[in-house]
Design a protein around this motif. Structure first.
Motif, PDB file in Angstrom:
ATOM      1  N   VAL A   5      14.837   5.012  73.001  1.00  0.00           N
ATOM      2  CA  VAL A   5      14.397   4.300  71.813  1.00  0.00           C
ATOM      3  C   VAL A   5      12.959   3.876  72.070  1.00  0.00           C
ATOM      4  O   VAL A   5      12.689   3.106  72.996  1.00  0.00           O
ATOM      5  CB  VAL A   5      15.317   3.091  71.540  1.00  0.00           C
ATOM      6  CG1 VAL A   5      14.884   2.363  70.286  1.00  0.00           C
ATOM      7  CG2 VAL A   5      16.775   3.546  71.437  1.00  0.00           C
ATOM      8  N   LEU A   6      12.039   4.438  71.294  1.00  0.00           N
ATOM      9  CA  LEU A   6      10.610   4.260  71.526  1.00  0.00           C
ATOM     10  C   LEU A   6      10.009   3.300  70.511  1.00  0.00           C
ATOM     11  O   LEU A   6      10.081   3.535  69.308  1.00  0.00           O
ATOM     12  CB  LEU A   6       9.902   5.613  71.420  1.00  0.00           C
ATOM     13  CG  LEU A   6      10.452   6.704  72.346  1.00  0.00           C
ATOM     14  CD1 LEU A   6       9.946   8.063  71.922  1.00  0.00           C
ATOM     15  CD2 LEU A   6      10.092   6.401  73.778  1.00  0.00           C
ATOM     16  N   VAL A   7       9.400   2.234  71.008  1.00  0.00           N
ATOM     17  CA  VAL A   7       8.668   1.308  70.155  1.00  0.00           C
ATOM     18  C   VAL A   7       7.253   1.866  70.037  1.00  0.00           C
ATOM     19  O   VAL A   7       6.545   2.005  71.037  1.00  0.00           O
ATOM     20  CB  VAL A   7       8.638  -0.111  70.761  1.00  0.00           C
ATOM     21  CG1 VAL A   7       7.809  -1.050  69.895  1.00  0.00           C
ATOM     22  CG2 VAL A   7      10.046  -0.636  70.942  1.00  0.00           C
ATOM     23  N   LYS A   8       6.875   2.224  68.828  1.00  0.00           N
ATOM     24  CA  LYS A   8       5.567   2.834  68.617  1.00  0.00           C
ATOM     25  C   LYS A   8       4.475   1.767  68.707  1.00  0.00           C
ATOM     26  O   LYS A   8       4.669   0.621  68.312  1.00  0.00           O
ATOM     27  CB  LYS A   8       5.516   3.525  67.257  1.00  0.00           C
ATOM     28  CG  LYS A   8       6.588   4.617  67.077  1.00  0.00           C
ATOM     29  CD  LYS A   8       6.545   5.680  68.152  1.00  0.00           C
ATOM     30  CE  LYS A   8       5.515   6.707  67.961  1.00  0.00           C
ATOM     31  NZ  LYS A   8       5.842   7.962  67.401  1.00  0.00           N
ATOM     32  N   ALA A   9       3.331   2.162  69.235  1.00  0.00           N
ATOM     33  CA  ALA A   9       2.191   1.258  69.391  1.00  0.00           C
ATOM     34  C   ALA A   9       1.580   0.932  68.033  1.00  0.00           C
ATOM     35  O   ALA A   9       1.732   1.679  67.062  1.00  0.00           O
ATOM     36  CB  ALA A   9       1.146   1.897  70.304  1.00  0.00           C
ATOM     37  N   ASP A  44      11.555  -1.476  78.961  1.00  0.00           N
ATOM     38  CA  ASP A  44      10.308  -2.075  79.423  1.00  0.00           C
ATOM     39  C   ASP A  44       9.228  -1.900  78.380  1.00  0.00           C
ATOM     40  O   ASP A  44       9.340  -1.054  77.492  1.00  0.00           O
ATOM     41  CB  ASP A  44       9.842  -1.466  80.739  1.00  0.00           C
ATOM     42  CG  ASP A  44       9.442  -2.547  81.743  1.00  0.00           C
ATOM     43  OD1 ASP A  44       8.858  -3.561  81.328  1.00  0.00           O
ATOM     44  OD2 ASP A  44       9.722  -2.365  82.929  1.00  0.00           O
ATOM     45  N   GLY A  45       8.194  -2.705  78.508  1.00  0.00           N
ATOM     46  CA  GLY A  45       7.018  -2.588  77.662  1.00  0.00           C
ATOM     47  C   GLY A  45       5.918  -1.883  78.433  1.00  0.00           C
ATOM     48  O   GLY A  45       5.905  -1.917  79.669  1.00  0.00           O
ATOM     49  N   LEU A  46       5.028  -1.252  77.715  1.00  0.00           N
ATOM     50  CA  LEU A  46       3.922  -0.530  78.341  1.00  0.00           C
ATOM     51  C   LEU A  46       2.607  -1.231  78.039  1.00  0.00           C
ATOM     52  O   LEU A  46       2.403  -1.748  76.935  1.00  0.00           O
ATOM     53  CB  LEU A  46       3.864   0.898  77.804  1.00  0.00           C
ATOM     54  CG  LEU A  46       5.118   1.737  78.016  1.00  0.00           C
ATOM     55  CD1 LEU A  46       4.972   3.078  77.308  1.00  0.00           C
ATOM     56  CD2 LEU A  46       5.396   1.929  79.490  1.00  0.00           C
ATOM     57  N   LYS A  47       1.727  -1.234  79.007  1.00  0.00           N
ATOM     58  CA  LYS A  47       0.390  -1.777  78.791  1.00  0.00           C
ATOM     59  C   LYS A  47      -0.353  -0.864  77.817  1.00  0.00           C
ATOM     60  O   LYS A  47       0.024   0.290  77.621  1.00  0.00           O
ATOM     61  CB  LYS A  47      -0.370  -1.879  80.112  1.00  0.00           C
ATOM     62  CG  LYS A  47       0.200  -2.957  81.018  1.00  0.00           C
ATOM     63  CD  LYS A  47      -0.635  -3.130  82.257  1.00  0.00           C
ATOM     64  CE  LYS A  47      -0.084  -4.265  83.102  1.00  0.00           C
ATOM     65  NZ  LYS A  47      -0.924  -4.494  84.291  1.00  0.00           N
ATOM     66  N   PRO A  48      -1.440  -1.352  77.204  1.00  0.00           N
ATOM     67  CA  PRO A  48      -2.203  -0.517  76.269  1.00  0.00           C
ATOM     68  C   PRO A  48      -2.690   0.776  76.926  1.00  0.00           C
ATOM     69  O   PRO A  48      -2.844   0.856  78.149  1.00  0.00           O
ATOM     70  CB  PRO A  48      -3.385  -1.410  75.884  1.00  0.00           C
ATOM     71  CG  PRO A  48      -2.929  -2.801  76.158  1.00  0.00           C
ATOM     72  CD  PRO A  48      -1.987  -2.700  77.326  1.00  0.00           C
ATOM     73  N   SER A  49      -2.944   1.775  76.096  1.00  0.00           N
ATOM     74  CA  SER A  49      -3.372   3.076  76.626  1.00  0.00           C
ATOM     75  C   SER A  49      -4.703   2.987  77.360  1.00  0.00           C
ATOM     76  O   SER A  49      -5.023   3.860  78.163  1.00  0.00           O
ATOM     77  CB  SER A  49      -3.435   4.123  75.514  1.00  0.00           C
ATOM     78  OG  SER A  49      -4.482   3.859  74.616  1.00  0.00           O
ATOM     79  N   SER A  50      -5.481   1.922  77.134  1.00  0.00           N
ATOM     80  CA  SER A  50      -6.744   1.754  77.870  1.00  0.00           C
ATOM     81  C   SER A  50      -6.491   1.617  79.368  1.00  0.00           C
ATOM     82  O   SER A  50      -7.384   1.897  80.173  1.00  0.00           O
ATOM     83  CB  SER A  50      -7.515   0.539  77.350  1.00  0.00           C
ATOM     84  OG  SER A  50      -6.742  -0.639  77.507  1.00  0.00           O
ATOM     85  N   ALA A  51      -5.287   1.222  79.763  1.00  0.00           N
ATOM     86  CA  ALA A  51      -4.932   1.101  81.171  1.00  0.00           C
ATOM     87  C   ALA A  51      -4.329   2.398  81.713  1.00  0.00           C
ATOM     88  O   ALA A  51      -4.007   2.477  82.895  1.00  0.00           O
ATOM     89  CB  ALA A  51      -3.940  -0.041  81.360  1.00  0.00           C
ATOM     90  N   GLY A  52      -4.175   3.411  80.853  1.00  0.00           N
ATOM     91  CA  GLY A  52      -3.509   4.636  81.253  1.00  0.00           C
ATOM     92  C   GLY A  52      -4.430   5.813  81.481  1.00  0.00           C
ATOM     93  O   GLY A  52      -5.642   5.741  81.279  1.00  0.00           O
ATOM     94  N   LYS A  53      -3.835   6.885  81.905  1.00  0.00           N
ATOM     95  CA  LYS A  53      -4.517   8.160  82.121  1.00  0.00           C
ATOM     96  C   LYS A  53      -3.613   9.262  81.610  1.00  0.00           C
ATOM     97  O   LYS A  53      -2.397   9.113  81.572  1.00  0.00           O
ATOM     98  CB  LYS A  53      -4.793   8.394  83.597  1.00  0.00           C
ATOM     99  CG  LYS A  53      -5.548   7.266  84.280  1.00  0.00           C
ATOM    100  CD  LYS A  53      -6.670   7.809  85.080  1.00  0.00           C
ATOM    101  CE  LYS A  53      -7.379   6.687  85.808  1.00  0.00           C
ATOM    102  NZ  LYS A  53      -8.733   6.559  85.413  1.00  0.00           N
TER     103      LYS A  53
END
Length: 119
Positions: A5-9, A44-53
């Motif tokens: 179940v995906l919570v969209k940004a 779990d929650g994900l940090k913003p995509s600015s923290a991702g690669k």
């Protein structure tokens, strides 16, 4: 049946806007209901995509792309992994969920492949 179940940004989640205390409490209660029902396996929650690669693949080549990423509506802000009897049950649970964002938002439900899918 297992589903993700995906919570969209949203623009707010991509800015790193943290949920209110009220929303955190409501989501905590919802998560407790999921656990008591034997539905929730992980979340779990994900940090913003600015923290991702991202790593882009092209044959043997690999290219690393730093966040943030465009098209916020295509990004994921958080997830649950549930065990449900069918998609109808998953939809019924999502409809009970508090709105995970301060404004309009979407939650996507995707079934996972099971071993019998490959037989």
């Amino acid at each position: 049946m297992r589903v993700m179940v995906l919570v969209k940004a949203t623009e707010d989640s991509e800015r790193g806007l943290m949920p209110t205390a009220e929303l955190l409490e409501a989501m905590g209660q919802f998560n407790e209901e999921l656990v008591k029902a034997g539905i929730m396996k992980d979340a779990d929650g994900l940090k913003p995509s600015s923290a991702g690669k991202r790593v882009a693949f092209d044959g043997l080549g690999r290219t690393v792309i730093d966040g943030p990423f465009a098209e916020t509506k295509e990004l994921v802000a958080g997830f649950w992994l549930w065990e449900v009897k069918d998609m109808d049950e998953a939809v019924a649970w999502v409809k009970r969920c508090p709105n995970p964002m301060p404004g309009p938002s979407e939650i996507e439900i995707r079934p996972l492949y099971e071993m019998e899918d490959f037989e």
